[in-house]
Design an enzyme around this catalytic site. Structure first.
Site, PDB file in Angstrom:
ATOM      1  N   ASP A  70      39.826  46.605 115.425  1.00 13.41           N
ATOM      2  CA  ASP A  70      40.337  45.496 114.625  1.00 13.41           C
ATOM      3  C   ASP A  70      41.771  45.791 114.202  1.00 13.41           C
ATOM      4  O   ASP A  70      42.516  46.450 114.933  1.00 13.41           O
ATOM      5  CB  ASP A  70      39.415  45.272 113.413  1.00 13.41           C
ATOM      6  CG  ASP A  70      39.296  43.807 113.044  1.00 13.41           C
ATOM      7  OD1 ASP A  70      40.284  43.258 112.516  1.00 13.41           O
ATOM      8  OD2 ASP A  70      38.232  43.212 113.272  1.00 13.41           O
ATOM      9  N   HIS A 104      42.170  41.592 108.118  1.00 10.66           N
ATOM     10  CA  HIS A 104      40.963  41.161 108.811  1.00 10.66           C
ATOM     11  C   HIS A 104      39.966  42.312 108.958  1.00 10.66           C
ATOM     12  O   HIS A 104      38.760  42.160 108.719  1.00 10.66           O
ATOM     13  CB  HIS A 104      41.381  40.622 110.181  1.00 10.66           C
ATOM     14  CG  HIS A 104      40.305  40.008 111.002  1.00 10.66           C
ATOM     15  ND1 HIS A 104      39.472  40.738 111.822  1.00 10.66           N
ATOM     16  CD2 HIS A 104      39.935  38.712 111.169  1.00 10.66           C
ATOM     17  CE1 HIS A 104      38.638  39.924 112.456  1.00 10.66           C
ATOM     18  NE2 HIS A 104      38.901  38.685 112.076  1.00 10.66           N
ATOM     19  N   SER A 328      34.068  36.036 113.653  1.00 10.36           N
ATOM     20  CA  SER A 328      34.443  37.405 113.276  1.00 10.36           C
ATOM     21  C   SER A 328      33.545  37.947 112.182  1.00 10.36           C
ATOM     22  O   SER A 328      33.304  39.156 112.096  1.00 10.36           O
ATOM     23  CB  SER A 328      35.893  37.443 112.779  1.00 10.36           C
ATOM     24  OG  SER A 328      36.805  37.306 113.829  1.00 10.36           O
TER      25      SER A 328
END
Length: 475
Positions: A70, A104, A328
């Site tokens: 990520d 994120h 996600s």
């Protein structure tokens, strides 16, 4: 070309595993709820996958690690003791800090493995697991111009991260060969909202990970301006083989309307909604929801209070929590569940794991077709099925000359097959020779006899047990 070998993984004080007795089939499915203050905000998505029941079997352990491919890591207090050594394939360095303002990876990591019962925020699906940070892009999949990783397509950087997480030596794109000292138990990739096809180098990396025994969990993708279609076959991961792809679903097991969908999606998991403030309302938006415990002057969105709740770090570096929605957010529910499964049974293969997930999944409201979404993840059923064991007890019947046997199963994946034998001259009744629960037989009165059974589950796991007993005299 220099060679850099990473040092030994360091288990940084992760919580001890809760080790309950494995659950016999048919026993009441008790839930184990954590004391974390935001668990009530997480309740909708964890109860949907029956995570509290799974936690009654295991909460994971520090020997199980989840690779987070990520945007990198932050020092969020709910994750501070979770991070093992990793690598940054964007900058070509060991420092895996998320240098952006859009963290994120922190949100994904919190859903995977945020600590339980520590008085902070929420909890992850596998709170006893550790995390391997593998930075493959900035949030959203971008790579800054000038970074070593910017010289190659995002999918090539992804491939390097997969090889690394699976324990292979790999060129980082900046002239170094790096290799982790241990492979991860499972890989989570909540990036890749890109169009098909699947590049050959990415497919080769996925195949290599699976060959090494490491399942690769991916977010199916979100429909947006860059990918206006919802047809999963048109997405990157829809064109790749050997992955466990995860769509976003709601409390009714319906697709969230932003989610990629269609044949090829492996399993559904809760993804939430950016603007939704109550269950079931479908607005079809993936993205930021409301912040919890902080503010951010750069935020212009964030009203939804029915997203997936997890850890967050603001653009000013303040650690807090937030609602967020997207595939996600769905994927780490599945990868975290695999962490629980592999804590109980590290020998499960990626193929077995995929079979268990799809076989134990469920529709909250039964689908009558003709086209159905994928089944919704059932963490409890999957974790229960990860182990398989049996016990056998036999006893002579009152009056002599006969006996009854009973099998009790723990875990396993249906359907089961059975094969019974008895030491001659005793014998199993012909109609019971293939039963999987009980069997009857005849025996010679006044002698000791032995009956045996082999039970095999749908994964081909066979368990054999024998029971010796005294055959009562005929009265």
């Amino acid at each position: 070309m220099s060679t850099v070998l990473l040092g030994a993984l360091v288990a940084c004080g992760a919580p001890e595993e809760v080790s309950p007795t494995p659950e016999p089939m048919g026993r009441a499915q008790q839930a184990l709820e954590p004391s974390d203050p935001l668990f009530n905000s997480q309740r909708w998505h964890y109860e949907l996958i029956r995570a509290p029941q799974a936690w009654n079997l295991t909460q994971g352990f520090r020997t199980t690690s989840i690779a987070v491919l990520d945007s990198g890591q932050t020092q969020h207090p709910d994750l501070i003791n979770k991070w093992l050594e990793g690598y940054d394939f964007v900058e070509g360095r060991f420092n895996t800090t998320d240098v952006g303002t859009y963290h994120h990876g922190t949100h994904v990591a919190g859903t995977l493995a945020a600590s339980a019962n520590n008085g902070l925020g929420g909890v992850g699906v596998c709170p006893g697991c550790l995390l391997v940070p593998v930075r493959i892009a900035q949030a959203g999949g971008s790579i800054s111009a000038g970074a070593p990783g910017a010289n190659d397509p995002l999918t090539t950087v992804m491939a390097r991260g997969i090889y690394y997480a699976a324990g292979y030596a790999v060129n980082d794109g900046a002239g170094n060969v790096v290799q982790a000292s241990a492979r991860a138990s499972v890989i989570n990739i909540s990036l890749g909202n890109l169009p098909a096809p699947c590049p050959a180098d990415l497919q080769a990396a996925v195949n290599a990970a699976v060959a090494a025994g490491v399942p690769v969990v991916v977010a199916a993708g979100n429909r947006d301006s860059a990918m206006p279609t919802s047809n999963f076959a048109n997405y990157l991961w829809g064109a790749c083989q050997n992955v466990i792809s995860v769509a976003a679903v709601n409390e009714k097991s319906d697709y969230e309307s932003y989610s990629a969908q269609g044949p090829g999606v492996t399993i559904g998991a809760p993804g939430g909604d950016e603007y939704r403030t109550s269950p079931y309302a479908k607005t079809g938006e993936a993205g930021f929801g409301a912040l919890i415990g902080c503010t951010d002057p750069e935020e212009t969105r964030g009203i939804g209070t029915h997203g997936v709740v997890s850890s967050w770090t603001t653009s000013q570096g303040v650690h807090c929590y937030r609602h967020w929605a997207g595939t996600s957010m769905a994927a780490p529910h599945v990868a975290g569940t695999i962490g629980l499964m592999r804590t109980r049974n590290p020998s499960l293969t990626p193929a077995q794991i995929k079979t268990v997930l799809t076989s134990t999944g469920r529709w909250v409201i039964p689908c009558t077709g003709p086209v159905c979404p994928p089944k919704t993840l059932d963490a409890h059923a999957a974790v229960s099925a990860s182990l398989f064991d049996i016990t056998l007890s036999c006893r002579s019947v009152q009056g002599g000359g006969g006996f009854n046997c009973e099998v009790r199963k723990t875990g396993g994946l249906a359907p089961f097959t059975g094969a019974w034998t008895a030491v001659e001259p005793s014998r199993i009744l012909p109609m019971d020779l293939t039963r999987t629960d009980t069997a009857r037989g005849v025996c010679t009165p006044g002698t000791d006899t032995t009956a045996s059974v082999t039970i095999t589950d749908a994964l081909g796991r066979a368990q054999t047990r024998s029971s010796t007993f005294r055959c009562f005299p005929i009265q």
